[in-house]
Design a protein around this motif. Sequence first.
Motif, mmCIF file in Angstrom:
data_model
loop_
_atom_site.group_PDB
_atom_site.id
_atom_site.type_symbol
_atom_site.label_atom_id
_atom_site.label_comp_id
_atom_site.label_asym_id
_atom_site.label_seq_id
_atom_site.Cartn_x
_atom_site.Cartn_y
_atom_site.Cartn_z
ATOM 1 N N THR A 127 36.305 53.741 39.785
ATOM 2 C CA THR A 127 36.152 52.448 40.458
ATOM 3 C C THR A 127 36.147 51.307 39.456
ATOM 4 O O THR A 127 36.701 50.230 39.726
ATOM 5 C CB THR A 127 34.870 52.405 41.314
ATOM 6 O OG1 THR A 127 33.726 52.680 40.499
ATOM 7 C CG2 THR A 127 34.946 53.410 42.450
ATOM 8 N N LEU A 128 35.533 51.502 38.296
ATOM 9 C CA LEU A 128 35.557 50.456 37.272
ATOM 10 C C LEU A 128 36.984 50.184 36.814
ATOM 11 O O LEU A 128 37.382 49.025 36.633
ATOM 12 C CB LEU A 128 34.691 50.863 36.074
ATOM 13 C CG LEU A 128 33.184 50.918 36.318
ATOM 14 C CD1 LEU A 128 32.468 51.435 35.076
ATOM 15 C CD2 LEU A 128 32.635 49.558 36.724
ATOM 16 N N ASP A 129 37.768 51.240 36.647
ATOM 17 C CA ASP A 129 39.156 51.047 36.209
ATOM 18 C C ASP A 129 40.012 50.421 37.300
ATOM 19 O O ASP A 129 40.914 49.615 36.997
ATOM 20 C CB ASP A 129 39.750 52.371 35.738
ATOM 21 C CG ASP A 129 39.221 52.789 34.364
ATOM 22 O OD1 ASP A 129 38.649 51.929 33.666
ATOM 23 O OD2 ASP A 129 39.389 53.964 33.992
ATOM 24 N N PHE A 130 39.772 50.758 38.547
ATOM 25 C CA PHE A 130 40.472 50.054 39.629
ATOM 26 C C PHE A 130 40.226 48.544 39.510
ATOM 27 O O PHE A 130 41.129 47.730 39.717
ATOM 28 C CB PHE A 130 39.984 50.543 40.995
ATOM 29 C CG PHE A 130 40.647 51.790 41.505
ATOM 30 C CD1 PHE A 130 41.742 52.344 40.872
ATOM 31 C CD2 PHE A 130 40.180 52.415 42.655
ATOM 32 C CE1 PHE A 130 42.353 53.494 41.361
ATOM 33 C CE2 PHE A 130 40.780 53.567 43.157
ATOM 34 C CZ PHE A 130 41.865 54.107 42.506
ATOM 35 N N GLY A 131 39.009 48.182 39.175
ATOM 36 C CA GLY A 131 38.664 46.772 39.088
ATOM 37 C C GLY A 131 39.193 46.076 37.857
ATOM 38 O O GLY A 131 39.557 44.901 37.911
ATOM 39 N N GLN A 132 39.247 46.793 36.724
ATOM 40 C CA GLN A 132 39.615 46.149 35.467
ATOM 41 C C GLN A 132 41.052 46.451 35.028
ATOM 42 O O GLN A 132 41.779 45.544 34.622
ATOM 43 C CB GLN A 132 38.635 46.594 34.363
ATOM 44 C CG GLN A 132 37.164 46.370 34.702
ATOM 45 C CD GLN A 132 36.844 44.940 35.080
ATOM 46 O OE1 GLN A 132 37.199 44.006 34.371
ATOM 47 N NE2 GLN A 132 36.182 44.759 36.222
#
Length: 326
Positions: A127-132
């Motif tokens: 989820t962090l990588d989806f965001g960043q």
Amino acid sequence: MAGEFKRDMNYIPTRVTADGRDGYPVEAGRYRLVVARACPWANRAVIVRRLLGLEPVVSMGIAGPTHDERSWRFDLDPGGEDPVLGIERLQQAFLVRFPDYDRGITVPALVDIPSGQVVTNDFPQITLDFGQEWREHHRPGAPELYPPDLRSEIDEINEAVFHDINNGVYKAGMATDQQAYEHAYARLFDRLDRLSERLSKQRYLVGDTITEADVHLFPTLVRFDAVYHGHFKCNRHKLVELPVLRDYTRDLFQTPGFGDTIHFPQIKEHYYVVHRSINPSGIVPTGPDLSWLLEPHGRDRLGGRPFGEGTPPGPPPESERVPSPA
């Protein structure tokens, strides 16, 4: 502690990044997000994909609500096979990359479509990588779920929520010793009480917009009355009996990207059918009535802007729609 449930957190650390440093660069259409509607950890990835508008660039395979020792199955698809990956079980994607893989086959998982290999099942990082890392593919108006100035506070909240609530319900429900169960039970409700106090003064967990912190907490709260209260013996109160947390959950449930990812029949089927050590009969309860999730929440009085300067996501694709709880 004897009899304590211990979660294996040894996930595949490979990441899909903008610079492709792990060998898997961000690329529209290349990856498939494999989830199960039943799973709260996968639910996070589904929510973030919706909020950021990544549906057109990251397709989603949905496993059925039950699994056996060989992993999640695509038994909801015609012929019991994922139409994009061409496999019957998620396990197959893991074994393509790691022939001797002997750890848990878990969702969510990102699978590289051309090679058929699993890339990662590291749910917090996905989820962090989806965001960043996927920013160039975000929809116009996508929210900032992990703002730099709030990251330390979000991380602190998420750490406590994970140990005491997200995993805490499992520590209670899967305990095999009375003391271990009571310890988990006490920590769970102590943390819920603390969050209730916090949320009585602010609409969202951190700042005045939806962040990763809310994405982490919501999947457990929304499943609480349906499964954790009874099935996992987390029965001091139902969520509907806790006004602040009830209304907070209502608020998020009615926010596009949250409630429209929740499939209660599949959630209940998973917990009550798969966990035979807890529910030997495999009988799935008919209740509870969850229509309260659609009632007014009144949280607007606390202010806050759900999407900050952004906008709500549009409706989910037709193939990804879920039934209403009412």
